[in-house]
Structures are given as C-alpha cells and as structure tokens.
Design a protein around this motif. Sequence first.
Motif, PDB file in Angstrom:
ATOM      1  N   ALA A  30       0.842  -1.191   0.000  1.00 15.73           N
ATOM      2  CA  ALA A  30       0.000   0.000   0.000  1.00 15.73           C
ATOM      3  C   ALA A  30       0.876   1.238   0.000  1.00 15.73           C
ATOM      4  O   ALA A  30       2.051   1.185   0.356  1.00 15.73           O
ATOM      5  N   GLY A  31       0.272   2.335  -0.370  1.00 17.05           N
ATOM      6  CA  GLY A  31       0.952   3.622  -0.317  1.00 17.05           C
ATOM      7  C   GLY A  31       1.159   4.257  -1.674  1.00 17.05           C
ATOM      8  O   GLY A  31       1.193   5.473  -1.801  1.00 17.05           O
ATOM      9  N   SER A  32       1.309   3.453  -2.705  1.00 22.50           N
ATOM     10  CA  SER A  32       1.576   3.968  -4.041  1.00 22.50           C
ATOM     11  C   SER A  32       0.274   4.285  -4.762  1.00 22.50           C
ATOM     12  O   SER A  32      -0.628   3.464  -4.796  1.00 22.50           O
ATOM     13  N   ASN A  33       0.212   5.456  -5.342  1.00 25.58           N
ATOM     14  CA  ASN A  33      -0.990   5.879  -6.057  1.00 25.58           C
ATOM     15  C   ASN A  33      -0.807   5.894  -7.565  1.00 25.58           C
ATOM     16  O   ASN A  33      -1.679   6.374  -8.284  1.00 25.58           O
ATOM     17  N   VAL A  34       0.322   5.398  -8.051  1.00 28.47           N
ATOM     18  CA  VAL A  34       0.582   5.356  -9.480  1.00 28.47           C
ATOM     19  C   VAL A  34       0.599   3.901  -9.925  1.00 28.47           C
ATOM     20  O   VAL A  34       0.834   3.009  -9.119  1.00 28.47           O
ATOM     21  N   GLY A  35       0.365   3.663 -11.197  1.00 25.16           N
ATOM     22  CA  GLY A  35       0.193   2.308 -11.707  1.00 25.16           C
ATOM     23  C   GLY A  35       1.460   1.547 -12.022  1.00 25.16           C
ATOM     24  O   GLY A  35       1.489   0.750 -12.936  1.00 25.16           O
ATOM     25  N   TYR A  36       2.521   1.810 -11.269  1.00 25.90           N
ATOM     26  CA  TYR A  36       3.768   1.076 -11.448  1.00 25.90           C
ATOM     27  C   TYR A  36       4.446   0.976 -10.091  1.00 25.90           C
ATOM     28  O   TYR A  36       4.045   1.642  -9.140  1.00 25.90           O
ATOM     29  N   ALA A  37       5.469   0.153 -10.009  1.00 29.21           N
ATOM     30  CA  ALA A  37       6.189  -0.003  -8.746  1.00 29.21           C
ATOM     31  C   ALA A  37       7.109   1.204  -8.551  1.00 29.21           C
ATOM     32  O   ALA A  37       8.011   1.423  -9.351  1.00 29.21           O
ATOM     33  N   PRO A  38       6.884   2.003  -7.508  1.00 23.32           N
ATOM     34  CA  PRO A  38       7.702   3.200  -7.310  1.00 23.32           C
ATOM     35  C   PRO A  38       9.065   2.863  -6.733  1.00 23.32           C
ATOM     36  O   PRO A  38       9.299   1.776  -6.234  1.00 23.32           O
ATOM     37  N   VAL A  85       0.492 -10.608   4.501  1.00 24.94           N
ATOM     38  CA  VAL A  85       1.593  -9.657   4.685  1.00 24.94           C
ATOM     39  C   VAL A  85       1.213  -8.361   3.965  1.00 24.94           C
ATOM     40  O   VAL A  85       1.058  -8.341   2.748  1.00 24.94           O
ATOM     41  N   PHE A  86       1.057  -7.291   4.726  1.00 28.58           N
ATOM     42  CA  PHE A  86       0.662  -5.979   4.211  1.00 28.58           C
ATOM     43  C   PHE A  86       1.855  -5.052   4.378  1.00 28.58           C
ATOM     44  O   PHE A  86       2.298  -4.799   5.505  1.00 28.58           O
ATOM     45  N   GLN A  87       2.396  -4.567   3.260  1.00 28.61           N
ATOM     46  CA  GLN A  87       3.633  -3.798   3.309  1.00 28.61           C
ATOM     47  C   GLN A  87       3.446  -2.353   2.856  1.00 28.61           C
ATOM     48  O   GLN A  87       2.640  -2.083   1.969  1.00 28.61           O
ATOM     49  N   LEU A  88       4.217  -1.479   3.456  1.00 30.53           N
ATOM     50  CA  LEU A  88       4.292  -0.091   3.011  1.00 30.53           C
ATOM     51  C   LEU A  88       5.279  -0.082   1.849  1.00 30.53           C
ATOM     52  O   LEU A  88       6.389  -0.595   1.965  1.00 30.53           O
ATOM     53  N   HIS A  89       4.894   0.507   0.730  1.00 27.63           N
ATOM     54  CA  HIS A  89       5.623   0.362  -0.521  1.00 27.63           C
ATOM     55  C   HIS A  89       6.356   1.635  -0.921  1.00 27.63           C
ATOM     56  O   HIS A  89       5.751   2.696  -0.983  1.00 27.63           O
ATOM     57  N   GLY A  90       7.647   1.504  -1.209  1.00 25.70           N
ATOM     58  CA  GLY A  90       8.426   2.675  -1.594  1.00 25.70           C
ATOM     59  C   GLY A  90       8.459   3.705  -0.483  1.00 25.70           C
ATOM     60  O   GLY A  90       8.289   4.887  -0.691  1.00 25.70           O
ATOM     61  N   PHE A  91       8.710   3.238   0.702  1.00 24.58           N
ATOM     62  CA  PHE A  91       8.508   3.996   1.935  1.00 24.58           C
ATOM     63  C   PHE A  91       9.819   4.536   2.494  1.00 24.58           C
ATOM     64  O   PHE A  91      10.848   3.876   2.412  1.00 24.58           O
ATOM     65  N   LYS A  92       9.764   5.720   3.079  1.00 28.30           N
ATOM     66  CA  LYS A  92      10.923   6.317   3.752  1.00 28.30           C
ATOM     67  C   LYS A  92      10.656   6.373   5.256  1.00 28.30           C
ATOM     68  O   LYS A  92       9.547   6.713   5.677  1.00 28.30           O
ATOM     69  N   VAL A 103      -5.160  -8.011   8.427  1.00 36.47           N
ATOM     70  CA  VAL A 103      -3.802  -8.409   8.045  1.00 36.47           C
ATOM     71  C   VAL A 103      -3.197  -9.245   9.163  1.00 36.47           C
ATOM     72  O   VAL A 103      -3.571  -9.103  10.338  1.00 36.47           O
ATOM     73  N   ARG A 104      -2.277 -10.112   8.794  1.00 37.68           N
ATOM     74  CA  ARG A 104      -1.589 -10.939   9.784  1.00 37.68           C
ATOM     75  C   ARG A 104      -0.250 -10.343  10.177  1.00 37.68           C
ATOM     76  O   ARG A 104       0.182 -10.489  11.325  1.00 37.68           O
ATOM     77  N   ALA A 105       0.443  -9.729   9.234  1.00 32.61           N
ATOM     78  CA  ALA A 105       1.756  -9.155   9.498  1.00 32.61           C
ATOM     79  C   ALA A 105       1.911  -7.902   8.640  1.00 32.61           C
ATOM     80  O   ALA A 105       1.305  -7.783   7.581  1.00 32.61           O
ATOM     81  N   VAL A 106       2.724  -6.974   9.120  1.00 33.81           N
ATOM     82  CA  VAL A 106       3.003  -5.751   8.369  1.00 33.81           C
ATOM     83  C   VAL A 106       4.500  -5.652   8.148  1.00 33.81           C
ATOM     84  O   VAL A 106       5.299  -6.214   8.895  1.00 33.81           O
ATOM     85  N   GLY A 107       4.855  -4.924   7.102  1.00 42.22           N
ATOM     86  CA  GLY A 107       6.268  -4.749   6.785  1.00 42.22           C
ATOM     87  C   GLY A 107       6.480  -3.544   5.900  1.00 42.22           C
ATOM     88  O   GLY A 107       5.558  -2.773   5.621  1.00 42.22           O
ATOM     89  N   VAL A 108       7.722  -3.401   5.467  1.00 41.12           N
ATOM     90  CA  VAL A 108       8.122  -2.290   4.595  1.00 41.12           C
ATOM     91  C   VAL A 108       8.827  -2.874   3.388  1.00 41.12           C
ATOM     92  O   VAL A 108       9.646  -3.792   3.516  1.00 41.12           O
ATOM     93  N   ASN A 109       8.510  -2.368   2.220  1.00 42.54           N
ATOM     94  CA  ASN A 109       9.136  -2.800   0.976  1.00 42.54           C
ATOM     95  C   ASN A 109       9.651  -1.565   0.272  1.00 42.54           C
ATOM     96  O   ASN A 109       8.887  -0.662  -0.038  1.00 42.54           O
ATOM     97  N   THR A 110      10.960  -1.506   0.049  1.00 42.73           N
ATOM     98  CA  THR A 110      11.520  -0.354  -0.659  1.00 42.73           C
ATOM     99  C   THR A 110      12.392  -0.793  -1.797  1.00 42.73           C
ATOM    100  O   THR A 110      12.804  -1.926  -1.856  1.00 42.73           O
TER     101      THR A 110
END
Length: 164
Positions: A86-94, A129-136, A157-164
């Motif tokens: 979650a977090g990205s509002n554009v149609g590609y991987a930021p 697994v619910f991750q924050l995407h392209g996150f600082k 959600v069962r687990a949360v994480g960060v994906n950058t």
Amino acid sequence: MKLRELGESGIKVSEIGLGCSGFWGDKRFPDRKAIDIILSAFKQGVNFFDTGSNYSNFNAEPRLGRAIKEILRIAPRDSIVVSTKAGSNVGYAPTVADDDLYHSDFSPDALLRTCKKSIENLKCDYIDVFQLHGFKPDLLNDEMFRCLSDLKTKGMVRAVGVNT
C-alpha cells in the motif's frame, strides 16, 4: 517444497515465492495464462504470492484474485500466503526517489482504504503480509502505527512490513 517462517510472524512461506506484477499482470498478457502460472506454481508447492495494489497499472491484484478464487476451490485459505503493498498511487512499482513519493499516500485513511480494496481484489478475506511500498522511515508516526496495529487487531492483516 520447503517452508520457512517469515521472520517471527508465525507465517510459513515456501522457499520460492511468485511475484505477481510486471508482464504477468499486464492486460496484454492473457488472463488464463497468468492464472495457469499461479495454479501450476501452487500445485508444485509454492504458497507465497506477492503483489501490490498498484502493480501492472492496478491490474495485478484483481488478476491474482481470480487465480486465488480458483485455488480456494481446491484448498483452504491457510494453504496460501498473500502479500500486497500500500501507499503507491501510481500504476507502477515506485522507487524511493522523491518524485515517486510525491505520488504516494501513507495516511491511515489511505492505508485502510487500500487494505479493504486489496482484500476485495484478492478475494482472500484477509492479507497475510501488508507492506508499506516505496517507503521512507521519516514518514513513520504514531498515527500510522496505530492504523497498522488496528488492521492486525481487526484480522484484516496478519503481518506488516516495509518494501523499498
């Protein structure tokens, strides 16, 4: 296929996971072929499927949902592990470039909305697994932590994480 625990989450994932984005999620790639890739992987022991709410111009989650619907006809929900972002509002991987973060929304309202929409798209009742995407890291705050904790408490959600 061997399973390994994902961190200390208690979630067991296959040593090989399948990323569900890129050309796989593109509308030009035939839906049936994409679904068959998922089903074949599952039948060979892959239980971990990773996507993002915005991947493949917002097409990857619904497509994976169609594949999950077919898996759930032959196997219980706890036989698969679904990861999305979650977090990205554009149609590609930021990326973490400042320009891409301009197109992001990590507010609690946006995270809740995205989580609900992802559960609907993925047809899976909850996200493993619910991750924050392209996150600082400087975007972290108490309100966000409360929101993520609430998503877990509510069973969304069962687990949360960060994906950058």
